[in-house]
Design a protein around this motif. Structure first.
Motif, PDB file in Angstrom:
ATOM      1  N   MET A   1       0.849  -1.191   0.000  1.00  0.00           N
ATOM      2  CA  MET A   1       0.000   0.000   0.000  1.00  0.00           C
ATOM      3  C   MET A   1       0.888   1.245   0.000  1.00  0.00           C
ATOM      4  O   MET A   1       1.684   1.446   0.924  1.00  0.00           O
ATOM      5  CB  MET A   1      -0.921   0.007   1.228  1.00  0.00           C
ATOM      6  CG  MET A   1      -1.850   1.205   1.276  1.00  0.00           C
ATOM      7  SD  MET A   1      -2.931   1.131   2.723  1.00  0.00           S
ATOM      8  CE  MET A   1      -3.844   2.661   2.486  1.00  0.00           C
ATOM      9  N   ASP A   2       0.772   2.018  -1.025  1.00  0.00           N
ATOM     10  CA  ASP A   2       1.583   3.227  -1.153  1.00  0.00           C
ATOM     11  C   ASP A   2       0.749   4.431  -0.734  1.00  0.00           C
ATOM     12  O   ASP A   2       0.028   5.018  -1.542  1.00  0.00           O
ATOM     13  CB  ASP A   2       2.048   3.376  -2.600  1.00  0.00           C
ATOM     14  CG  ASP A   2       3.049   4.510  -2.738  1.00  0.00           C
ATOM     15  OD1 ASP A   2       3.511   4.987  -1.691  1.00  0.00           O
ATOM     16  OD2 ASP A   2       3.333   4.912  -3.877  1.00  0.00           O
ATOM     17  N   PHE A   3       0.844   4.744   0.563  1.00  0.00           N
ATOM     18  CA  PHE A   3       0.054   5.853   1.112  1.00  0.00           C
ATOM     19  C   PHE A   3       0.994   6.806   1.823  1.00  0.00           C
ATOM     20  O   PHE A   3       1.754   6.393   2.703  1.00  0.00           O
ATOM     21  CB  PHE A   3      -1.002   5.330   2.095  1.00  0.00           C
ATOM     22  CG  PHE A   3      -1.762   6.430   2.791  1.00  0.00           C
ATOM     23  CD1 PHE A   3      -2.717   7.171   2.125  1.00  0.00           C
ATOM     24  CD2 PHE A   3      -1.491   6.742   4.119  1.00  0.00           C
ATOM     25  CE1 PHE A   3      -3.402   8.184   2.749  1.00  0.00           C
ATOM     26  CE2 PHE A   3      -2.167   7.756   4.763  1.00  0.00           C
ATOM     27  CZ  PHE A   3      -3.135   8.481   4.081  1.00  0.00           C
ATOM     28  N   ARG A   4       0.950   8.063   1.441  1.00  0.00           N
ATOM     29  CA  ARG A   4       1.824   9.061   2.059  1.00  0.00           C
ATOM     30  C   ARG A   4       1.140  10.419   2.017  1.00  0.00           C
ATOM     31  O   ARG A   4       0.630  10.834   0.978  1.00  0.00           O
ATOM     32  CB  ARG A   4       3.167   9.152   1.338  1.00  0.00           C
ATOM     33  CG  ARG A   4       4.161  10.097   2.008  1.00  0.00           C
ATOM     34  CD  ARG A   4       5.495  10.097   1.280  1.00  0.00           C
ATOM     35  NE  ARG A   4       6.482  10.884   1.980  1.00  0.00           N
ATOM     36  CZ  ARG A   4       6.609  12.206   1.894  1.00  0.00           C
ATOM     37  NH1 ARG A   4       5.776  12.892   1.099  1.00  0.00           N
ATOM     38  NH2 ARG A   4       7.539  12.843   2.574  1.00  0.00           N
ATOM     39  N   ILE A   5       1.139  11.097   3.176  1.00  0.00           N
ATOM     40  CA  ILE A   5       0.594  12.452   3.263  1.00  0.00           C
ATOM     41  C   ILE A   5       1.737  13.428   3.000  1.00  0.00           C
ATOM     42  O   ILE A   5       2.716  13.457   3.759  1.00  0.00           O
ATOM     43  CB  ILE A   5      -0.030  12.715   4.641  1.00  0.00           C
ATOM     44  CG1 ILE A   5      -1.142  11.705   4.933  1.00  0.00           C
ATOM     45  CG2 ILE A   5      -0.577  14.141   4.721  1.00  0.00           C
ATOM     46  CD1 ILE A   5      -1.735  11.821   6.316  1.00  0.00           C
ATOM     47  N   PRO A   6       1.653  14.236   1.979  1.00  0.00           N
ATOM     48  CA  PRO A   6       2.778  15.124   1.623  1.00  0.00           C
ATOM     49  C   PRO A   6       2.838  16.386   2.476  1.00  0.00           C
ATOM     50  O   PRO A   6       2.803  17.511   1.961  1.00  0.00           O
ATOM     51  CB  PRO A   6       2.482  15.447   0.155  1.00  0.00           C
ATOM     52  CG  PRO A   6       1.004  15.405   0.065  1.00  0.00           C
ATOM     53  CD  PRO A   6       0.557  14.315   1.009  1.00  0.00           C
ATOM     54  N   VAL A   7       2.948  16.191   3.792  1.00  0.00           N
ATOM     55  CA  VAL A   7       3.009  17.345   4.690  1.00  0.00           C
ATOM     56  C   VAL A   7       4.252  18.186   4.408  1.00  0.00           C
ATOM     57  O   VAL A   7       4.205  19.420   4.398  1.00  0.00           O
ATOM     58  CB  VAL A   7       2.986  16.876   6.169  1.00  0.00           C
ATOM     59  CG1 VAL A   7       3.143  18.066   7.111  1.00  0.00           C
ATOM     60  CG2 VAL A   7       1.698  16.141   6.467  1.00  0.00           C
ATOM     61  N   GLY A   8       5.362  17.507   4.179  1.00  0.00           N
ATOM     62  CA  GLY A   8       6.595  18.238   3.906  1.00  0.00           C
ATOM     63  C   GLY A   8       6.489  19.110   2.671  1.00  0.00           C
ATOM     64  O   GLY A   8       6.981  20.257   2.653  1.00  0.00           O
ATOM     65  N   ASP A   9       5.861  18.596   1.632  1.00  0.00           N
ATOM     66  CA  ASP A   9       5.694  19.389   0.417  1.00  0.00           C
ATOM     67  C   ASP A   9       4.801  20.602   0.672  1.00  0.00           C
ATOM     68  O   ASP A   9       5.062  21.697   0.143  1.00  0.00           O
ATOM     69  CB  ASP A   9       5.094  18.526  -0.693  1.00  0.00           C
ATOM     70  CG  ASP A   9       6.026  17.399  -1.106  1.00  0.00           C
ATOM     71  OD1 ASP A   9       7.250  17.539  -0.889  1.00  0.00           O
ATOM     72  OD2 ASP A   9       5.537  16.373  -1.629  1.00  0.00           O
ATOM     73  N   TRP A  10       3.751  20.415   1.463  1.00  0.00           N
ATOM     74  CA  TRP A  10       2.860  21.536   1.780  1.00  0.00           C
ATOM     75  C   TRP A  10       3.610  22.631   2.554  1.00  0.00           C
ATOM     76  O   TRP A  10       3.469  23.813   2.254  1.00  0.00           O
ATOM     77  CB  TRP A  10       1.661  21.046   2.598  1.00  0.00           C
ATOM     78  CG  TRP A  10       0.787  20.071   1.874  1.00  0.00           C
ATOM     79  CD1 TRP A  10       0.731  19.868   0.523  1.00  0.00           C
ATOM     80  CD2 TRP A  10      -0.135  19.153   2.465  1.00  0.00           C
ATOM     81  NE1 TRP A  10      -0.179  18.890   0.228  1.00  0.00           N
ATOM     82  CE2 TRP A  10      -0.739  18.433   1.392  1.00  0.00           C
ATOM     83  CE3 TRP A  10      -0.531  18.865   3.763  1.00  0.00           C
ATOM     84  CZ2 TRP A  10      -1.692  17.450   1.608  1.00  0.00           C
ATOM     85  CZ3 TRP A  10      -1.493  17.890   3.988  1.00  0.00           C
ATOM     86  CH2 TRP A  10      -2.054  17.195   2.923  1.00  0.00           C
ATOM     87  N   ILE A  11       4.382  22.201   3.550  1.00  0.00           N
ATOM     88  CA  ILE A  11       5.120  23.174   4.358  1.00  0.00           C
ATOM     89  C   ILE A  11       6.170  23.889   3.519  1.00  0.00           C
ATOM     90  O   ILE A  11       6.358  25.109   3.621  1.00  0.00           O
ATOM     91  CB  ILE A  11       5.770  22.479   5.574  1.00  0.00           C
ATOM     92  CG1 ILE A  11       4.684  21.961   6.527  1.00  0.00           C
ATOM     93  CG2 ILE A  11       6.702  23.435   6.307  1.00  0.00           C
ATOM     94  CD1 ILE A  11       5.217  21.185   7.701  1.00  0.00           C
TER      95      ILE A  11
END
Length: 314
Positions: free
Chosen positions: A1-11
């Motif tokens: 399962m390839d699941f990742r929240i791109p918090v770093g990209d948002w910041i």
């Protein structure tokens, strides 16, 4: 399962937008921080070393007595003896600037939170976030927005150290006896006068404890600030770590300890009213209270009018 929240990209995107939009503001703040640092550093670095030591010894004598003055002289001579005086002055200047800015922000914010429950509900989770976020994380946006040097060290130290000032100020104001506040309101005092003459003086021990914690946390960030080019004792500690120089690391570390003890004892003595200065301020307070009571007694006599002997016919 390839699941990742791109918090770093948002910041990263948010910081990029902030930098592009408000770069003029961050450049102005950077220059202000550098100017404040240079001014404080000039005060301690320009006079001869012995002059600074004598002045600090006199201040220590007034604050806590001759034992603290003697200990201050010994500690400062140790810093001179290990050739860390210039670095200690740089670190002290950084701590003073960062702690001053943190106090200027945190105490009014703590007072506001103590007098407004909605503000308190917003401020508390923010302070929790600032206290639990690792200190190194502050350096990433600080370097991104303020570049390498003293400025990111000051802003990271300021953010890291202000939380206890807000908390203890709010705690102190809320801890003031409500009956005392109600008595002031009954005499017609305005909310601002109640805050200035009743709540802040009674909450002063808690506020001073907050200032003490701000200074201690600021000093604990000296080493971390040295990693971003702030210099001072933190720069030598970082150099000792990279070169595995145990001697240099201990010399700089023990110098930080000396500064920490001096700053802690000075702020604690102000809060507790110790030493010659504390006794002088207590005498002034007693004299002011006696003068105020004399004025109240005179006012009551004027209101009551001339006294009449029993049996006197009016």
């Amino acid at each position: 399962m390839d699941f990742r929240i791109p918090v770093g990209d948002w910041i990263k995107a948010a910081l990029t937008w902030i930098e592009d939009t408000f770069q003029w503001l961050f450049d102005a703040l950077r220059q202000m921080f550098i100017w404040m640092f240079d001014a404080v550093d000039w005060v301690f670095a320009t006079p001869p070393v012995w002059v600074v030591i004598v002045v600090i010894a006199i201040a220590a004598l007034l604050a806590r007595g001759w034992k603290f003055a003697a200990g201050a002289v010994v500690g400062l001579l140790f810093i001179v003896g290990v050739d860390q005086w210039e670095n200690a002055v740089d670190s002290l200047a950084l701590v003073i600037v960062a702690a001053f800015l943190a106090v200027v922000i945190s105490i009014p914010l703590g007072i506001w939170a103590a007098r407004n429950d909605k503000v308190s509900a917003i401020v508390k989770p923010i302070m929790d976030f600032l206290q639990t976020l690792p200190a190194f994380v502050y350096l990433v946006p600080a370097i991104f927005l303020f570049r390498i040097g003293v400025a990111p060290g000051i802003i990271a130290t300021l953010i890291f150290a202000m939380a206890p000032g807000v908390r203890l100020t709010e705690l102190g104001i809320r801890g003031v006896d409500k009956e005392v506040v109600e008595a002031g309101e009954a005499f017609g005092a305005t909310p601002r006068r109640i805050l200035r003459q009743i709540q802040i003086p009674l909450a002063m021990p808690s506020i001073m404890a907050g200032i003490n914690q701000i200074i201690m946390l600021s000093l604990s960030m000296v080493v971390i600030a040295g990693l971003v080019g702030a210099g001072g004792l933190g720069g030598d500690v970082a150099q000792a770590i990279s070169a595995l120089n145990v001697g240099l690391g201990f010399e700089a570390g023990l110098s930080v300890v000396v500064l920490a003890i001096l700053l802690d004892r000075f702020t604690a003595s102000i809060g507790k009213g110790e030493g010659l200065y504390g006794r002088w301020t207590r005498r002034r307070k007693v004299q002011r209270e006696a003068d105020e009571q004399a004025r109240l007694d005179a006012r009551e006599l004027e209101t009551a009018g001339p006294r009449r002997e029993p049996g006197t016919v009016v």
